[in-house]
Design a protein around this motif. Structure first.
Motif, PDB file in Angstrom:
ATOM      1  N   GLU A 149     -53.330 -24.062 -17.941  1.00  0.00           N
ATOM      2  CA  GLU A 149     -52.180 -24.883 -18.336  1.00  0.00           C
ATOM      3  C   GLU A 149     -52.336 -25.304 -19.794  1.00  0.00           C
ATOM      4  N   TYR A 153     -59.120 -32.184  -5.323  1.00  0.00           N
ATOM      5  CA  TYR A 153     -59.285 -32.047  -6.769  1.00  0.00           C
ATOM      6  C   TYR A 153     -59.853 -33.338  -7.364  1.00  0.00           C
ATOM      7  N   SER A 183     -51.710 -18.423 -16.420  1.00  0.00           N
ATOM      8  CA  SER A 183     -50.298 -18.641 -16.122  1.00  0.00           C
ATOM      9  C   SER A 183     -49.422 -18.197 -17.287  1.00  0.00           C
ATOM     10  N   ILE A 207     -55.144 -27.341  -7.565  1.00  0.00           N
ATOM     11  CA  ILE A 207     -54.886 -28.752  -7.855  1.00  0.00           C
ATOM     12  C   ILE A 207     -53.827 -29.208  -6.860  1.00  0.00           C
ATOM     13  N   SER A 218     -56.410 -25.150 -12.227  1.00  0.00           N
ATOM     14  CA  SER A 218     -55.386 -24.392 -11.519  1.00  0.00           C
ATOM     15  C   SER A 218     -55.342 -22.961 -12.047  1.00  0.00           C
ATOM     16  N   TRP A 278     -58.971 -35.527 -13.067  1.00  0.00           N
ATOM     17  CA  TRP A 278     -57.902 -34.572 -13.366  1.00  0.00           C
ATOM     18  C   TRP A 278     -56.974 -35.121 -14.452  1.00  0.00           C
ATOM     19  N   GLU A 304     -47.027 -29.454 -11.423  1.00  0.00           N
ATOM     20  CA  GLU A 304     -47.704 -28.334 -12.066  1.00  0.00           C
ATOM     21  C   GLU A 304     -46.816 -27.792 -13.173  1.00  0.00           C
ATOM     22  N   ASN A 344     -48.851 -30.641 -22.396  1.00  0.00           N
ATOM     23  CA  ASN A 344     -48.984 -31.266 -21.083  1.00  0.00           C
ATOM     24  C   ASN A 344     -48.437 -32.696 -21.133  1.00  0.00           C
TER      25      ASN A 344
END
Length: 875
Positions: A231, A641, A786, A657, A228, A202, A662, A236
């Motif tokens: 994203e 995960y 998202s 996840i 998830s 991950w 998040e 990130n």
């Protein structure tokens, strides 16, 4: 009369001792107490005899003890300069070379044929003895070698002597060899093996997303749809794409092979950083290589990689570059590369994908800089160096902007970890200190957890190795360099300052890692942002860095004494006899340092197996599902995960996840803010164990009979009859009339009201839909992505208002009977702003390096200053 000779007395005494021992053994089974008495009598007599003899030679014993006690004083009085020697003769060079070659040959032969090695070694020792008695110098070349390895000038001196080319090659070869031996698991494992650890797949998924995007579209995508609810990639905080050492091999060769190469490269950079730090401090060759070996073999790096924390492990390798760069700014005031190097090292550490170690590294750099700023010449503060430090901080911030700017501008959308309570777990400081010198992972740690009522528990170190495993040096080596070889010479002013700073920061980091200790406890209680630096055991990685530096400085101090002290004055020997002392002591220190460094680097086989194959059950299950549905967008709920690679390879979303972090979507702009469509479970679920079946059944999942076998259950996949389509349309009026759920669980809504959109095409961060059905009322078009800031939408080529529909991106279409094309693209402006700042900073750093002040002007300025000082003195 029989005359008793000395030989007969010895034989009789031997027989009596033998019979006496037989009696004691027999009595041991019959009367053990009497046997103890009989054994104690001769021992007491021997002690009395030795005491009587010692009383008669007490003056000699007192004299010897006084020489031992006063030995450090004689070291101080002996002087640091080596005694002058006459020019060596040619025959001495030849004899010394022959002796060195013979010793190497005998040592190699001893590993194969010990008897022949002894036979050859005896005449070799005789040759050396007779050469010494003939007033030749058989130790000429070893002593020259020692002097080549001696320490460089102290930090207060601005210049360092140039190193011999052969010496640099030997030191680099030692670092490369140590790296290759330490990282054997990464190149000896099968090609399909990858990093182990619960979260490794991950945490390194951004590299996989970048590589897959380059292969499919020729560019790095800005959105990752398979984790998830989707994203960002570049925004990130765990993204390390912009660190070329951490991501470059993965972008070229794929993450499975590339991450291994990055780990090997990272270990080499750690060793090279230790060598660089030793060089700018003026340490000698042995201390430089030892520091490199210790920073390669730090237990904190091993344990974090073993647990899957790729970013946390590799971000530690930049500490020596930052601290060494700050020191270089003061050592070479007219050079510009230290400024750029320090800024680049700080930026690379920030771009490594985790900022945990950025804070302690920056604090250490600031403290070292502040300490060295004080007291330069007639000034209280070295103002030019202060300006260079400020410029370094500006360059570092600019080079980090490509990630820092998006993170800062979208800080509210980044989920938070739970705050650390009372500065973390409580572990006693003696227990923590023991971890520095004991490599055994099977030992107990006594700890208390504030979140669990401070209940005292006992945990195995191996269970918490990513936080507490901190082996940095064997305990016997510390005893050797501190007590067995108690030589010491005072250091210069600035070098001493660095030593005190290293000691202070090592203590503070130890208290930080122990948790719940002052002054760290006060800082956590009064600085709210600091509470996000959780799992305080990670601070032990900072403590081991400073401890390694202290050890290297101590070894360098010892080496300087051994190679340069006047041993003839220390022992009262003739100069010829004292030549052997530095050779023996230096050899002992050199061999001990090599053994200690090797023990520090031999850690992987004490921990878990660092490399493992892709989990076969998960891979078989997800691959089967993709084979059955080759063109659909698939989403699977799984309890853990840990198996992420197979989802990314098959382009299947792992819906859940389970980490406590998040990327948060924007609040809903359509309908009730309490409705969260991201909590609607997906169509498929993966079940491995029997105890997971009840939870899956409660969510409406039923076994998929054709799916492969799982770890325990007969089938690995379950399916629910109703689920939210990936792309859908829904009546705006009906959606706004929905009542919010009573709890924070999956909303109870009629999923049949959501009509799937079949014409969908996606390319990374670009998604196109075609809506063909007639719309008799205003309609929402939504996607299961998202609603993170940065999405925009076009309807028939014209910009439209992007909406957040229950945390998912969407757009509201007007009433119409004509087909319409909807185009979603993730195109945030924040990375563009940060990228331009980073690019401009890189250009400025390059110009700063290239556009140097003319050397002649510097010399002229120095000559004018010297002239003015001389004139003032004469006046």
């Amino acid at each position: 009369m029989l005359k008793i000779t000395s030989r007969r007395r010895e034989l009789a005494l031997l027989v009596l001792v033998f019979l006496y021992g037989i009696c004691i053994l027999l009595l041991q089974n019959l009367v053990p107490e009497f046997a103890v008495v009989l054994f104690s009598i001769p021992v007491a007599l021997i002690v009395l005899v030795i005491a009587w003899k010692a009383w008669k030679v007490r003056r000699q014993i007192v004299a010897i003890m006084s020489r031992i006690v006063l030995f450090p004083v004689r070291v101080y009085r002996s002087g640091i300069e080596a005694p002058s020697a006459s020019a060596p003769t040619l025959i001495s060079v030849i004899i010394s070379a022959a002796l060195c070659a013979g010793v190497v040959f005998v040592l190699l032969l001893f590993l194969v044929l010990p008897v022949f090695a002894v036979i050859i070694g005896v005449p070799l020792a005789g040759m050396a003895f007779f050469a010494w008695r003939s007033k030749l110098d058989p130790l000429l070349l070893p002593r020259r070698f020692l002097r080549q390895l001696k320490t460089s000038p102290a930090l207060s001196t601005s210049t360092l002597p140039r190193l011999k080319w052969w010496l640099v090659i030997l030191e680099m070869a030692a670092i490369v060899f140590t790296t290759l031996m330490t990282t054997r698991p990464f190149y000896e494992s099968p090609p399909n093996f990858q990093l182990s650890g619960n979260e490794s797949e991950w945490l390194t998924s951004t590299a996989a997303a970048a590589y897959n995007g380059l292969q499919e579209t020729g560019r790095i995508p800005r959105w990752q749809p398979y984790l998830s609810k989707g994203e960002p990639v570049i925004e990130n905080p765990f993204n390390f794409i912009f660190n070329p050492f951490a991501s470059g091999p993965s972008l070229l060769l794929g993450p499975v092979i590339g991450l291994r190469i990055s780990v090997i490269l990272g270990y080499f950079l750690a060793g090279l950083g230790g060598w660089f730090l030793g060089r700018v401090l003026g340490l000698g060759s042995v201390a430089r290589v030892l520091l490199a070996m210790l920073l390669i073999g730090k237990g904190n790096i091993h344990a974090m990689l073993d647990s899957g924390y790729y970013q946390l492990a590799l971000s530690q390798i930049y500490m020596p570059y930052v601290i060494g760069g700050v020191i270089a700014i003061f050592r070479w005031s007219n050079r510009r590369w230290p400024v750029v190097l320090t800024a680049l090292a700080l930026a690379l550490q920030f771009l490594s994908g985790n900022i945990w170690y950025v804070l302690p590294t920056a604090v250490g750099a600031v403290i070292v800089g502040c300490v060295l700023l004080i007291g330069k010449g007639n000034r209280w503060i070295d103002v030019p160096a202060l300006k260079r430090l400020i410029l370094t901080a500006i360059f570092a911030a600019g080079l980090s902007a490509v990630v820092a700017v998006p993170v800062l501008l979208q800080f509210k959308q980044i989920g938070r970890h739970p705050d650390e309570i009372d500065a973390g777990w409580f572990v006693s400081v003696p227990n923590i200190v023991q971890l520095y010198f004991d490599p055994n992972p099977i030992q107990l740690i006594t700890m208390r957890t504030p979140s669990e009522g401070n209940k005292e528990t006992y945990r195995l170190l191996k269970e918490l190795d990513e936080f507490f495993y901190s082996f940095i040096i064997p305990g016997w080596f510390v005893v050797l360099i501190l007590f067995a070889l108690p030589l010491y010479r005072p250091t210069s002013g600035r070098e001493r300052r660095v030593w005190w700073v290293a000691l202070l920061l090592c203590i503070l980091a130890t208290l930080w890692g122990a948790g719940g200790k002052q002054p760290v406890l006060w800082l956590y209680q009064n600085i709210p942002a600091l509470a996000q630096w959780r799992f305080v055991g990670r601070a032990l990685g900072v403590a081991t860095f400073w401890l390694a530096l202290l050890i290297a400085m101590r070894v360098d101090n010892l080496w300087r004494n051994i190679s340069l002290a006047d041993w003839s004055l220390l022992f009262g020997w003739q100069p010829r006899g004292s030549k052997f002392v530095p050779i023996i002591l230096a050899g002992l220190l050199l061999v001990a340092s090599a053994i200690a460094g090797a023990q520090v680097n031999d850690q992987w086989y004490k921990l878990d197996k660092i490399m493992h194959a892709i989990e076969p059950v998960s891979d078989r299950c997800v691959t089967w599902l993709r084979t059955q549905h080759p063109h659909e967008f698939l989403s699977v709920w799984q309890h853990e995960y840990t198996s992420i690679t197979t989802f990314l390879n098959n382009r299947v979303r792992t819906w859940l996840i389970g980490a406590d972090f998040e990327m948060l979507p924007q609040p809903a702009t359509v309908g009730s803010p309490q409705i969260n469509l991201n909590k609607i479970y997906p169509e498929y679920a993966r079940v491995d164990y029997y105890d997971q079946i009840p939870l899956a059944a409660s969510k409406g999942y039923k076994v998929l009979l054709d799916s492969p076998r799982a770890a325990e259950t007969a089938h690995c996949l379950y399916r629910r009859t109703e689920s939210l389509p990936y792309a859908y349309t829904v009546s705006k009026a009906w959606y706004e009339s929905m009542k919010p759920p009573e709890d924070d669980d999956e909303p109870d809504i009629n999923l049949k009201a959501f009509t799937p959109v079949d014409l969908v095409e996606r390319r990374g961060d670009q998604i196109a839909l075609v809506i063909t059905a007639a719309r008799t009322e205003r309609t929402i078009v939504g996607l299961q992505e998202s609603a993170y800031p940065g999405w925009r939408v076009e309807v028939d080529g014209k910009p439209a208002q992007i909406e957040s529909v229950g945390g998912q991106i969407g757009v509201v279409l007007p009433v119409s009977d004509q087909p319409v094309q909807v185009y979603f693209v993730y195109d945030p402006i924040q990375p563009v702003i940060g990228g331009w700042i980073t690019l401009i900073s890189a250009v400025l750093c390059t110009l700063y390096l290239l556009v140097q002040r003319p050397k002649q002007s510097i010399e002229t300025k120095e000559s004018l200053t010297s002239y003015s000082q001389t004139r003032a003195t004469l006046e």
